[in-house]
Design a protein around this motif. Sequence first.
Motif, mmCIF file in Angstrom:
data_model
loop_
_atom_site.group_PDB
_atom_site.id
_atom_site.type_symbol
_atom_site.label_atom_id
_atom_site.label_comp_id
_atom_site.label_asym_id
_atom_site.label_seq_id
_atom_site.Cartn_x
_atom_site.Cartn_y
_atom_site.Cartn_z
ATOM 1 N N THR A 16 2.013 3.574 -17.368
ATOM 2 C CA THR A 16 1.830 3.410 -18.805
ATOM 3 C C THR A 16 2.647 2.249 -19.353
ATOM 4 O O THR A 16 3.824 2.088 -19.023
ATOM 5 C CB THR A 16 2.240 4.699 -19.540
ATOM 6 O OG1 THR A 16 1.504 5.798 -19.003
ATOM 7 C CG2 THR A 16 1.975 4.585 -21.033
ATOM 8 N N GLY A 17 1.983 1.421 -20.172
ATOM 9 C CA GLY A 17 2.678 0.349 -20.871
ATOM 10 C C GLY A 17 2.926 -0.902 -20.059
ATOM 11 O O GLY A 17 3.631 -1.806 -20.534
ATOM 12 N N LYS A 18 2.364 -0.980 -18.848
ATOM 13 C CA LYS A 18 2.595 -2.158 -18.013
ATOM 14 C C LYS A 18 1.292 -2.913 -17.802
ATOM 15 O O LYS A 18 0.218 -2.320 -17.703
ATOM 16 C CB LYS A 18 3.206 -1.748 -16.675
ATOM 17 C CG LYS A 18 4.598 -1.144 -16.814
ATOM 18 C CD LYS A 18 5.232 -0.839 -15.486
ATOM 19 C CE LYS A 18 6.624 -0.254 -15.666
ATOM 20 N NZ LYS A 18 7.289 0.040 -14.373
ATOM 21 N N GLN A 19 1.416 -4.253 -17.736
ATOM 22 C CA GLN A 19 0.263 -5.118 -17.585
ATOM 23 C C GLN A 19 0.238 -5.693 -16.169
ATOM 24 O O GLN A 19 1.199 -6.320 -15.738
ATOM 25 C CB GLN A 19 0.336 -6.269 -18.597
ATOM 26 C CG GLN A 19 -0.792 -7.275 -18.517
ATOM 27 C CD GLN A 19 -2.131 -6.696 -18.930
ATOM 28 O OE1 GLN A 19 -2.196 -5.827 -19.789
ATOM 29 N NE2 GLN A 19 -3.202 -7.170 -18.311
ATOM 30 N N PRO A 20 -0.854 -5.486 -15.429
ATOM 31 C CA PRO A 20 -0.920 -6.043 -14.074
ATOM 32 C C PRO A 20 -1.105 -7.556 -14.101
ATOM 33 O O PRO A 20 -1.639 -8.111 -15.074
ATOM 34 C CB PRO A 20 -2.147 -5.348 -13.475
ATOM 35 C CG PRO A 20 -3.016 -5.039 -14.650
ATOM 36 C CD PRO A 20 -2.079 -4.737 -15.786
ATOM 37 N N ARG B 13 0.844 -1.197 0.000
ATOM 38 C CA ARG B 13 0.000 0.000 0.000
ATOM 39 C C ARG B 13 0.881 1.250 0.000
ATOM 40 O O ARG B 13 1.902 1.318 0.707
ATOM 41 C CB ARG B 13 -0.873 -0.005 1.263
ATOM 42 C CG ARG B 13 -1.781 1.206 1.391
ATOM 43 C CD ARG B 13 -2.391 1.290 2.779
ATOM 44 N NE ARG B 13 -3.324 0.206 3.048
ATOM 45 C CZ ARG B 13 -4.612 0.215 2.685
ATOM 46 N NH1 ARG B 13 -5.102 1.249 2.020
ATOM 47 N NH2 ARG B 13 -5.396 -0.800 2.998
ATOM 48 N N LEU B 14 0.466 2.244 -0.775
ATOM 49 C CA LEU B 14 1.148 3.532 -0.774
ATOM 50 C C LEU B 14 0.371 4.568 0.032
ATOM 51 O O LEU B 14 0.950 5.378 0.737
ATOM 52 C CB LEU B 14 1.340 4.030 -2.202
ATOM 53 C CG LEU B 14 2.235 3.152 -3.089
ATOM 54 C CD1 LEU B 14 2.257 3.703 -4.511
ATOM 55 C CD2 LEU B 14 3.644 3.066 -2.521
ATOM 56 N N ASP B 15 -0.955 4.555 -0.114
ATOM 57 C CA ASP B 15 -1.818 5.449 0.637
ATOM 58 C C ASP B 15 -3.222 4.846 0.601
ATOM 59 O O ASP B 15 -3.378 3.670 0.282
ATOM 60 C CB ASP B 15 -1.781 6.881 0.077
ATOM 61 C CG ASP B 15 -2.096 6.947 -1.410
ATOM 62 O OD1 ASP B 15 -2.943 6.158 -1.882
ATOM 63 O OD2 ASP B 15 -1.523 7.805 -2.112
ATOM 64 N N ASP B 16 -4.226 5.620 0.911
ATOM 65 C CA ASP B 16 -5.593 5.091 0.958
ATOM 66 C C ASP B 16 -6.148 4.733 -0.415
ATOM 67 O O ASP B 16 -7.207 4.101 -0.500
ATOM 68 C CB ASP B 16 -6.529 6.110 1.622
ATOM 69 C CG ASP B 16 -6.252 6.258 3.106
ATOM 70 O OD1 ASP B 16 -5.617 5.353 3.681
ATOM 71 O OD2 ASP B 16 -6.680 7.277 3.685
ATOM 72 N N HIS B 17 -5.467 5.115 -1.485
ATOM 73 C CA HIS B 17 -6.033 4.938 -2.818
ATOM 74 C C HIS B 17 -5.110 4.245 -3.806
ATOM 75 O O HIS B 17 -5.538 3.936 -4.922
ATOM 76 C CB HIS B 17 -6.425 6.308 -3.405
ATOM 77 C CG HIS B 17 -7.334 7.094 -2.514
ATOM 78 N ND1 HIS B 17 -8.655 6.763 -2.316
ATOM 79 C CD2 HIS B 17 -7.093 8.199 -1.750
ATOM 80 C CE1 HIS B 17 -9.203 7.626 -1.475
ATOM 81 N NE2 HIS B 17 -8.281 8.500 -1.121
ATOM 82 N N HIS B 18 -3.864 3.978 -3.433
ATOM 83 C CA HIS B 18 -2.904 3.448 -4.390
ATOM 84 C C HIS B 18 -2.065 2.317 -3.773
ATOM 85 O O HIS B 18 -1.812 2.302 -2.579
ATOM 86 C CB HIS B 18 -1.939 4.544 -4.868
ATOM 87 C CG HIS B 18 -2.608 5.723 -5.471
ATOM 88 N ND1 HIS B 18 -3.019 6.802 -4.720
ATOM 89 C CD2 HIS B 18 -2.976 5.983 -6.758
ATOM 90 C CE1 HIS B 18 -3.591 7.697 -5.520
ATOM 91 N NE2 HIS B 18 -3.578 7.218 -6.751
ATOM 92 N N MET B 19 -1.612 1.418 -4.671
ATOM 93 C CA MET B 19 -0.665 0.385 -4.277
ATOM 94 C C MET B 19 0.376 0.231 -5.379
ATOM 95 O O MET B 19 0.150 0.602 -6.534
ATOM 96 C CB MET B 19 -1.374 -0.957 -4.044
ATOM 97 C CG MET B 19 -1.927 -1.607 -5.293
ATOM 98 S SD MET B 19 -2.618 -3.248 -4.948
ATOM 99 C CE MET B 19 -3.060 -3.766 -6.605
ATOM 100 N N VAL B 20 1.524 -0.332 -5.017
ATOM 101 C CA VAL B 20 2.533 -0.720 -5.989
ATOM 102 C C VAL B 20 2.551 -2.241 -6.007
ATOM 103 O O VAL B 20 2.479 -2.889 -4.963
ATOM 104 C CB VAL B 20 3.922 -0.136 -5.633
ATOM 105 C CG1 VAL B 20 4.382 -0.539 -4.241
ATOM 106 C CG2 VAL B 20 4.956 -0.548 -6.677
ATOM 107 N N ILE B 21 2.610 -2.826 -7.215
ATOM 108 C CA ILE B 21 2.518 -4.276 -7.355
ATOM 109 C C ILE B 21 3.429 -4.727 -8.490
ATOM 110 O O ILE B 21 3.715 -3.956 -9.418
ATOM 111 C CB ILE B 21 1.051 -4.704 -7.620
ATOM 112 C CG1 ILE B 21 0.910 -6.233 -7.589
ATOM 113 C CG2 ILE B 21 0.526 -4.118 -8.937
ATOM 114 C CD1 ILE B 21 -0.539 -6.711 -7.567
#
Length: 208
Positions: free
Chosen positions: A73-77, A38-46
């Motif tokens: 941009t340009g990345k697939q989760p 988790r980065l904050d209440d609305h975002h994560m890094v994965i």
Amino acid sequence: MEETHEHLEARAAQLISAGSLFHGRGWMPATSGSLSARLDDHHMVITASGHHKGDLDQNDLMLVDLDGHVLSTGKQPAAETFLHIILYRRSADIGAVIHTHSVPAMVLSRVVVEAGLTLAGDDVLKALPGCTTHHDSVTLPIFPNDGNIPQLAAQVDDHMNRHPDTPGYLIEGHGLYTWGRDVTEARHHVEAFEFLLDCELQRRRFDP
């Protein structure tokens, strides 16, 4: 977003370190598994899809919001990204989620016929939330592997509504998911679970 970017660099470094450790132990072979923070209440890094977990760098990670929108941009989760998202949505106390793909987790998730796998009798349990002695036990629910990730996520969410203290779960033929307040705690939970799963697999060989 400056604060988020500051957290992004630090969290990314922690996930890269964890990926290297877990690959080295055989828990994330090839491109399997996923790690997020988790980065904050609305975002994560994965971790992005298709990247080798033993050789991760900053370019192998991506920013996703908790509505599932890709912000890199340009990345697939990874396909299972939403399984991470539902956990972050559940509680602000969840700061990192890790999915491993070890042999013990794979085998036990396929041979255990019950809806859950109970782990008990080992001091390593004390590394998990709610356990204070080896007399405690933890049950990992086992969910059928479902290519429909939103449907699978709904099953996980429903189980956790009924069992909010669940510290992890298995997906049949897909491995372990666990989490923690931060990457460090999530790493501890992975190590504890993987040790306990290995012990359980070995025990069943002697006492089928």
